[in-house]
Design an enzyme around this catalytic site. Structure first.
Site, PDB file in Angstrom:
ATOM      1  N   ASN A 161       0.827  -1.205   0.000  1.00 64.44           N
ATOM      2  CA  ASN A 161       0.000   0.000   0.000  1.00 64.44           C
ATOM      3  C   ASN A 161       0.863   1.257   0.000  1.00 64.44           C
ATOM      4  O   ASN A 161       1.911   1.321   0.655  1.00 64.44           O
ATOM      5  CB  ASN A 161      -1.046   0.003   1.132  1.00 64.44           C
ATOM      6  CG  ASN A 161      -0.510  -0.311   2.501  1.00 64.44           C
ATOM      7  OD1 ASN A 161       0.485  -1.008   2.649  1.00 64.44           O
ATOM      8  ND2 ASN A 161      -1.162   0.210   3.510  1.00 64.44           N
ATOM      9  N   GLU A 171       0.385   5.156   0.661  1.00 68.32           N
ATOM     10  CA  GLU A 171      -0.540   6.161   1.185  1.00 68.32           C
ATOM     11  C   GLU A 171      -0.125   7.564   0.744  1.00 68.32           C
ATOM     12  O   GLU A 171       0.949   7.772   0.174  1.00 68.32           O
ATOM     13  CB  GLU A 171      -0.621   6.034   2.706  1.00 68.32           C
ATOM     14  CG  GLU A 171      -1.211   4.682   3.107  1.00 68.32           C
ATOM     15  CD  GLU A 171      -1.536   4.552   4.586  1.00 68.32           C
ATOM     16  OE1 GLU A 171      -1.093   5.394   5.390  1.00 68.32           O
ATOM     17  OE2 GLU A 171      -2.242   3.579   4.928  1.00 68.32           O
ATOM     18  N   CYS A 199     -10.544  -3.508  -4.271  1.00 69.49           N
ATOM     19  CA  CYS A 199      -9.507  -4.438  -4.741  1.00 69.49           C
ATOM     20  C   CYS A 199     -10.128  -5.715  -5.290  1.00 69.49           C
ATOM     21  O   CYS A 199      -9.649  -6.279  -6.281  1.00 69.49           O
ATOM     22  CB  CYS A 199      -8.523  -4.744  -3.614  1.00 69.49           C
ATOM     23  SG  CYS A 199      -7.451  -3.339  -3.273  1.00 69.49           S
ATOM     24  N   GLU A 216      -2.993  -4.549  -3.109  1.00 73.71           N
ATOM     25  CA  GLU A 216      -3.462  -5.482  -4.141  1.00 73.71           C
ATOM     26  C   GLU A 216      -3.515  -4.807  -5.501  1.00 73.71           C
ATOM     27  O   GLU A 216      -3.132  -5.383  -6.520  1.00 73.71           O
ATOM     28  CB  GLU A 216      -4.856  -6.016  -3.796  1.00 73.71           C
ATOM     29  CG  GLU A 216      -4.937  -6.830  -2.522  1.00 73.71           C
ATOM     30  CD  GLU A 216      -5.202  -5.989  -1.276  1.00 73.71           C
ATOM     31  OE1 GLU A 216      -4.705  -4.841  -1.197  1.00 73.71           O
ATOM     32  OE2 GLU A 216      -5.887  -6.492  -0.378  1.00 73.71           O
ATOM     33  N   CYS A 235      -4.256   0.739  -2.406  1.00 69.53           N
ATOM     34  CA  CYS A 235      -4.059  -0.523  -1.684  1.00 69.53           C
ATOM     35  C   CYS A 235      -2.980  -1.379  -2.352  1.00 69.53           C
ATOM     36  O   CYS A 235      -2.741  -1.280  -3.560  1.00 69.53           O
ATOM     37  CB  CYS A 235      -5.348  -1.340  -1.693  1.00 69.53           C
ATOM     38  SG  CYS A 235      -6.690  -0.628  -0.752  1.00 69.53           S
TER      39      CYS A 235
HETATM   40  N1  THU Z   1      -5.337  -1.547   2.440  1.00 72.31           N
HETATM   41  C1  THU Z   1      -4.783  -2.348   1.502  1.00 72.31           C
HETATM   42  O1  THU Z   1      -3.639  -2.146   1.067  1.00 72.31           O
HETATM   43  N2  THU Z   1      -5.518  -3.389   1.037  1.00 72.31           N
HETATM   44  C2  THU Z   1      -6.784  -3.662   1.443  1.00 72.31           C
HETATM   45  O2  THU Z   1      -7.431  -4.513   0.858  1.00 72.31           O
HETATM   46  C3  THU Z   1      -7.349  -2.956   2.591  1.00 72.31           C
HETATM   47  C4  THU Z   1      -6.653  -1.732   2.988  1.00 72.31           C
HETATM   48  C5  THU Z   1      -4.552  -0.401   2.902  1.00 72.31           C
HETATM   49  C6  THU Z   1      -5.100   0.934   2.443  1.00 72.31           C
HETATM   50  C7  THU Z   1      -4.555   1.852   3.494  1.00 72.31           C
HETATM   51  O3  THU Z   1      -3.242   2.236   3.111  1.00 72.31           O
HETATM   52  C8  THU Z   1      -4.470   0.996   4.746  1.00 72.31           C
HETATM   53  O4  THU Z   1      -4.539  -0.349   4.300  1.00 72.31           O
HETATM   54  C9  THU Z   1      -5.579   1.255   5.745  1.00 72.31           C
HETATM   55  O5  THU Z   1      -6.819   1.186   5.143  1.00 72.31           O
END
Ligand code: THU
Length: 162
Positions: free
Chosen positions: A63, A65, A116, A76, A74
């Site tokens: 991920n 941010e 995702c 995925e 995210c």
């Molecule tokens: N996140 C993912 O990378 N994949 C997911 O399927 C759920 C959430 C990340 C997004 C964000 O950076 C952090 O987790 C909190 O939501």
């Protein structure tokens, strides 16, 4: 006439990484390594995803941010979009996903978000072959699903647009 139908699917639950098939252990290890490189300074929730392609190559993502929260992405989607960008017509065999928080222990398998699931389903629908999904927290069991479609019942795909 009213017809009630049940949608159900099978999962396999492994108690530990060592119970996974050898290749799946490698795939999940790649996801763990990717998770450790996540850029998640706002949520402290690190996610890693590794995509196994039909040529055997593993593509990783985590991920990413952003100070403007919705601009992040995210793990995925970073991984599957990268795979799609690098190999536009290569089939995806499996994706391993793992999550860990800096604030608490994630002891349940990571649950991919709805966006995702939709993004991965695009690739599964396009290749007309199931993508196996492996889910893991930081500790605890691992869940294996035979197909992304199981995680997105009654999903939307391009057939609706034709
Ligand atoms: N996140 C993912 O990378 N994949 C997911 O399927 C759920 C959430 C990340 C997004 C964000 O950076 C952090 O987790 C909190 O939501």
């Amino acid at each position: 006439m009213i017809n009630q139908k049940k949608i159900s699917f099978d999962i396999t639950v492994y108690d530990s990484l060592t119970e996974l098939k050898n290749n799946d252990q490698n795939l999940m290890s790649a996801a763990v390594k990717a998770r450790q490189k996540a850029y998640a300074p706002y949520s402290s929730f690190n996610v890693g995803a590794s995509v196994l392609l039909e040529n055997g190559e593993i593509i990783e993502g985590n991920n990413q941010e952003n100070a403007s929260y919705p601009s992040g992405l995210c793990a995925e989607r970073v991984a599957v979009f990268y795979a799609g960008a690098k190999y536009p017509s290569m089939k995806i065999k499996a994706i391993a996903i793992t999550a860990a928080s800096l604030n608490h222990e994630v002891s349940e398998p990571a649950a991919p978000c709805g966006n995702c699931r939709q993004a991965i389903s695009e690739y599964e629908f396009r290749q007309q072959e199931p993508i196996r999904i492996l889910l893991m927290g930081e500790t605890g069991c691992i869940i294996e699903c035979d197909s992304l479609a199981d995680l997105l019942p009654l999903g939307f795909n391009s057939s609706f647009l034709n």
